[in-house]
Design a protein around this motif. Structure first.
Motif, PDB file in Angstrom:
ATOM      1  N   ALA A 197       0.828  -1.208   0.000  1.00 30.02           N
ATOM      2  CA  ALA A 197       0.000   0.000   0.000  1.00 30.02           C
ATOM      3  C   ALA A 197       0.862   1.258   0.000  1.00 30.02           C
ATOM      4  O   ALA A 197       0.577   2.230  -0.718  1.00 30.02           O
ATOM      5  CB  ALA A 197      -0.923  -0.003   1.220  1.00 30.02           C
ATOM      6  N   ALA A 198       1.927   1.233   0.806  1.00 33.92           N
ATOM      7  CA  ALA A 198       2.812   2.399   0.869  1.00 33.92           C
ATOM      8  C   ALA A 198       3.516   2.634  -0.465  1.00 33.92           C
ATOM      9  O   ALA A 198       3.651   3.780  -0.923  1.00 33.92           O
ATOM     10  CB  ALA A 198       3.835   2.213   1.986  1.00 33.92           C
ATOM     11  N   LEU A 199       3.959   1.565  -1.090  1.00 32.16           N
ATOM     12  CA  LEU A 199       4.639   1.694  -2.377  1.00 32.16           C
ATOM     13  C   LEU A 199       3.684   2.206  -3.457  1.00 32.16           C
ATOM     14  O   LEU A 199       4.052   3.064  -4.265  1.00 32.16           O
ATOM     15  CB  LEU A 199       5.235   0.352  -2.793  1.00 32.16           C
ATOM     16  CG  LEU A 199       6.520  -0.076  -2.073  1.00 32.16           C
ATOM     17  CD1 LEU A 199       6.857  -1.522  -2.399  1.00 32.16           C
ATOM     18  CD2 LEU A 199       7.680   0.844  -2.471  1.00 32.16           C
ATOM     19  N   ALA A 200       2.472   1.666  -3.485  1.00 29.62           N
ATOM     20  CA  ALA A 200       1.504   2.088  -4.503  1.00 29.62           C
ATOM     21  C   ALA A 200       1.147   3.563  -4.346  1.00 29.62           C
ATOM     22  O   ALA A 200       1.131   4.328  -5.322  1.00 29.62           O
ATOM     23  CB  ALA A 200       0.244   1.227  -4.406  1.00 29.62           C
ATOM     24  N   ALA A 201       0.867   3.977  -3.107  1.00 30.83           N
ATOM     25  CA  ALA A 201       0.507   5.375  -2.870  1.00 30.83           C
ATOM     26  C   ALA A 201       1.680   6.301  -3.157  1.00 30.83           C
ATOM     27  O   ALA A 201       1.522   7.359  -3.784  1.00 30.83           O
ATOM     28  CB  ALA A 201       0.034   5.556  -1.428  1.00 30.83           C
ATOM     29  N   GLY A 202       2.876   5.905  -2.696  1.00 33.72           N
ATOM     30  CA  GLY A 202       4.053   6.725  -2.932  1.00 33.72           C
ATOM     31  C   GLY A 202       4.381   6.846  -4.409  1.00 33.72           C
ATOM     32  O   GLY A 202       4.752   7.924  -4.882  1.00 33.72           O
TER      33      GLY A 202
END
Length: 227
Positions: free
Chosen positions: A166-171
């Motif tokens: 989730a963090a990678l996708a949002a970032g």
């Protein structure tokens, strides 16, 4: 703020992976900050990535503006407000606290770092490192994934994969938007992502500690002589 017993924000299986991951993230933020301190030009990697990201047509720009809005004050307020409302409806007040403090602390950290690093883009007044927009959306996604992992009772592997994914996708989404719009260099985006990755798990752990301490305090009964 205590919530229901056992409803922690940072489940024990995730404390190790996210805690150890926060250390290299913080170190990378510092390293990039020292490397680009006082700079006003893109590095070699920045120039190559920016050229690729800025090559889209008008529809790409509209998409980038839509994503960028999520990091603006109005868009961020909508996201955080919806998250807080959902947490309160689920009777999980400590999660509502994290929805505010997780993203808030990540943005505050980038705000404090910018004048210290002094990197600029498009003029001396536009401090660029690290990206606050990227830090916000990354922290928000990381917080949401932490709450989902906790409610589903996910283990170390599945929970870590969900949170990091989730963090990678949002970032990546916000980072692309910032570079495509020319608002940040790619290394600014990386710095913002790492800032959120370092700050948000620490914020979750802090809220857990404060909430657990608040629950334990009333349970201590005063013993009077002769009772």
């Amino acid at each position: 703020m205590t919530g229901r017993p056992g409803r922690v924000l940072l489940p024990p299986p995730l404390r190790g992976p996210l805690g150890w991951g926060a250390l290299p993230a913080a170190l990378l933020v510092a390293l990039l900050g020292m490397l680009y301190a006082g700079d006003s030009e893109p590095g070699t990697v920045d120039a190559r990535v920016s050229a690729a990201a800025e090559g889209g047509g008008p529809w790409w720009r509209k998409a980038a503006l839509a994503v960028d809005f999520l990091g603006e004050p109005a868009g961020a307020a909508v996201l955080v407000g919806a998250a807080v409302t959902g947490c309160l409806l689920l009777r999980w007040p400590r999660a509502a606290v994290l929805a505010v403090t997780g993203a808030g602390l990540a943005v505050a950290a980038t705000t404090l770092l910018k004048p210290w690093v002094g990197r600029t883009i498009h003029g001396d007044d536009n401090l660029s490192y690290p990206s606050g927009h990227t830090a916000f959306l990354t922290a928000f996604a990381l917080t949401a994934a932490l709450l989902v992992a906790g409610r589903l009772g996910l283990g170390r592997t599945a929970g870590t994969a969900l949170v990091l994914g989730a963090a990678l996708a949002a970032g990546a989404a916000m980072g692309w938007a910032q570079v495509a719009l020319g608002a940040h260099y790619p290394t600014d985006v990386l710095g913002g992502w790492c800032t959120a990755s370092a700050v948000t798990p620490a914020a979750a752990r802090l809220v857990d500690r404060v909430a657990d301490a608040g629950r334990a305090r009333p349970s201590r009964r005063r013993v009077t002589p002769g009772a």
